[in-house]
Design a protein around this motif. Structure first.
Motif, PDB file in Angstrom:
ATOM      1  N   TRP A  51      -2.633  -1.759   2.209  1.00  9.41           N
ATOM      2  CA  TRP A  51      -1.952  -1.785   0.912  1.00  9.41           C
ATOM      3  C   TRP A  51      -2.986  -1.782  -0.218  1.00  9.41           C
ATOM      4  N   VAL A  84       0.952  -0.873   4.665  1.00  6.48           N
ATOM      5  CA  VAL A  84       2.182  -0.219   4.197  1.00  6.48           C
ATOM      6  C   VAL A  84       2.885   0.378   5.414  1.00  6.48           C
ATOM      7  N   SER A 116       4.089   1.160  -3.553  1.00  9.03           N
ATOM      8  CA  SER A 116       4.348   1.748  -2.236  1.00  9.03           C
ATOM      9  C   SER A 116       5.803   1.579  -1.805  1.00  9.03           C
ATOM     10  N   ASP A 308       5.274  -3.674  -5.969  1.00  3.46           N
ATOM     11  CA  ASP A 308       5.208  -4.280  -4.626  1.00  3.46           C
ATOM     12  C   ASP A 308       5.026  -5.796  -4.672  1.00  3.46           C
TER      13      ASP A 308
END
Length: 379
Positions: A51, A84, A116, A308
Motif C-alpha cells: 500500500w 492492496v 486504492s 484509504d
C-alpha cells in the motif's frame, strides 16, 4: 506487525478481478507517474502490491500530516507491510469494446496509492483507472528517474512560501495538476494508436496490452480534495473529458473567471465535515449553469473518509489523521461508488445497470442528502 493496526482494504465488489501496475514515462519532471488499476484475469500465486510503496512515502506523510519526521518510523511500523487486495501485474482481461478510462487526481499531501479502495472498486466494475502522482510539490513526496544514469530525483512536499499568497501558489499548482491529467489522457491516446510507450519501471506488463482495450470516447476525470478541483479544471482544459467526479473538492484554488468556462457535468460528493459555505457556493455556481451537475453529501463522514485511511483501525491513526467518520467506511465507500457509477452510466452512455442507483444523484437514500446543508462556517 500488530494485527490491531493492520490496514484491511476491501477487495472490489464488482464482477471483475482487479490487476495493478505502476507506470513512469519520461526522464524529466514533465513526464508522468501513475498507478494503473484494471480488470484482470485470474492468476495463480499473484502477488499483492504494498500500500505504501516505499519508506520515503512514510517520511513524506509524517512531514505533511504532523510536521514531525520522527513519526515516519511509527507510520512504517503501523502500515509498512499492508498490501492492496489486487493482483500485481496481473494479466489484463480483454474487452471487445474497450473499458472506459478514469484519470484520478490525489489530494494535498497524498500520493498515487492512497485511494486504492476507490480505484480498486471502480476497476472491479469495469473501468481502467490511472491514479496520478502529481509533481507540483503537492504530493507527500514523489520522484522521477533521470535519463543519464537512472538516478532518482525526489520532489518533496512544499508548504506555501512565506510572504506568498496561498491562492496564487495553489492556483499555479492546480493548473499544473490539470495539465498532468491532460498529459495522462494523451499517454493513453498514444498507447491506443499503437505507439510504443516505454515504462521506465520495467514492469512485466507491456502497456501495448491496453491498445484495443480502452474506449477513448468514454473518459472521465476524478479526484479528491485538491484533486477534486483539479478534475473540474481539467474539464476546461481538455474537451475529451466527458464529465468529472469531485470527491470533497477543495474549490479555493480555482479562479472565478473559469467558472463560466466549465462546459461539462460534475458530480460533487461531499463529506459532512469539510466544506465551507464559500466552497459550496462555487459548486452551486456550476450546478446553476448545468442541470446535470449534482451535489450530494454523505452523512457521518469526514474529509479522510474518502481515502484509504478510513480503513485503518487503531487509535494511532486517529491520532495522526484526526477524527474518524461515524458512518461505517465500507458503507461510505459503497454509497460513493454507486453514485459515481450511476453518474458515469448517464454521461458515458454505458451499457450497464448502474442507473439502479440514480436516486443517490438526487441525494435520496440512506446516509445521503442533497447539496451540502451542514457546511461549517469559516469561524
Amino acid at each position: 506487525m500488530g494485527g490491531m493496526l493492520a490496514l484491511a482494504l476491501p477487495p472490489g465488489k464488482g464482477p471483475h478481478l482487479v490487476g495493478c501496475t505502476d507506470v513512469m514515462v519520461g526522464h524529466t519532471q514533465q513526464g508522468l507517474f501513475l498507478r494503473l488499476f484494471y480488470p484482470c484475469l485470474p492468476q495463480a500465486g499473484a502477488a499483492q502490491p504494498l500500500w505504501i510503496p516505499r519508506s520515503e512515502y512514510c517520511g513524506g506523510l509524517a512531514d505533511f500530516a504532523l510536521g514531525r519526521r520522527w513519526c515516519s518510523a511509527l507510520i512504517s511500523i503501523a502500515v509498512g507491510s499492508c498490501r492492496v487486495p489486487v493482483s500485481w501485474n496481473g494479466p489484463l482481461k480483454p474487452h471487445s469494446h474497450g473499458y472506459p478510462l478514469v484519470i484520478f487526481s490525489h489530494g494535498l499531501g497524498a500520493f498515487r496509492t492512497l485511494y486504492s479502495s476507490v480505484c480498486t472498486e471502480l476497476a472491479s466494475w469495469g473501468f481502467v483507472v490511472a491514479a496520478l502522482e502529481h509533481r507540483d510539490h503537492s504530493a507527500a513526496t514523489t520522484y522521477f528517474c533521470t535519463a543519464e544514469d537512472g538516478r532518482e530525483e525526489w520532489i518533496p512536499f512544499q508548504q506555501v512560501p512565506p510572504g506568498q499568497k496561498e491562492f496564487y501558489f495553489r492556483n499555479k499548482q492546480v493548473h499544473q495538476r490539470a495539465e498532468e491529467c491532460v498529459r495522462a489522457l494523451r499517454l493513453f491516446t498514444d498507447i491506443a494508436s499503437g505507439k510504443s510507450v516505454p515504462n521506465l519501471l520495467c514492469q512485466d506488463l507491456d502497456l501495448s496490452m491496453l491498445k484495443d482495450n480502452i474506449d477513448l470516447t468514454k473518459v472521465v476525470v476524478m479526484g479528491h480534495s485538491f484533486g477534486g478541483v483539479t478534475a473540474v479544471l481539467a474539464l476546461v482544459k481538455e474537451p475529451r473529458f466527458r464529465c468529472a467526479v469531485a470527491l470533497d473538492a477543495w474549490m479555493f484554488p480555482l479562479e472565478n473567471v473559469l467558472y463560466p468556462e466549465v462546459p461539462k457535468p460534475v458530480l460533487f460528493i461531499n463529506t459532512e465535515k469539510f466544506q465551507t459555505p464559500e466552497g459550496v457556493a462555487k459548486m452551486k455556481r456550476l450546478s446553476s449553469r448545468n442541470s446535470q451537475t449534482k451535489i450530494i453529501t454523505v452523512l457521518g463522514t469526514v474529509h479522510e473518509s474518502q481515502t484509504d485511511f478510513a480503513f485503518l483501525p487503531g487509535k494511532l491513526i486517529s491520532l495522526i489523521f484526526g477524527a474518524r467518520g461515524t458512518l461505517n467506511p465500507h458503507k461510505a465507500l459503497t454509497i460513493t461508488i454507486q453514485a459515481v457509477l450511476a453518474f458515469l452510466q448517464r454521461h458515458l452512455n454505458l451499457e450497464e445497470e448502474f442507473h439502479q442507483w440514480d436516486d443517490l444523484l438526487e441525494g435520496v437514500g440512506d446516509s445521503v442528502v442533497p447539496e451540502a446543508p451542514f457546511c461549517r462556517s469559516n469561524l
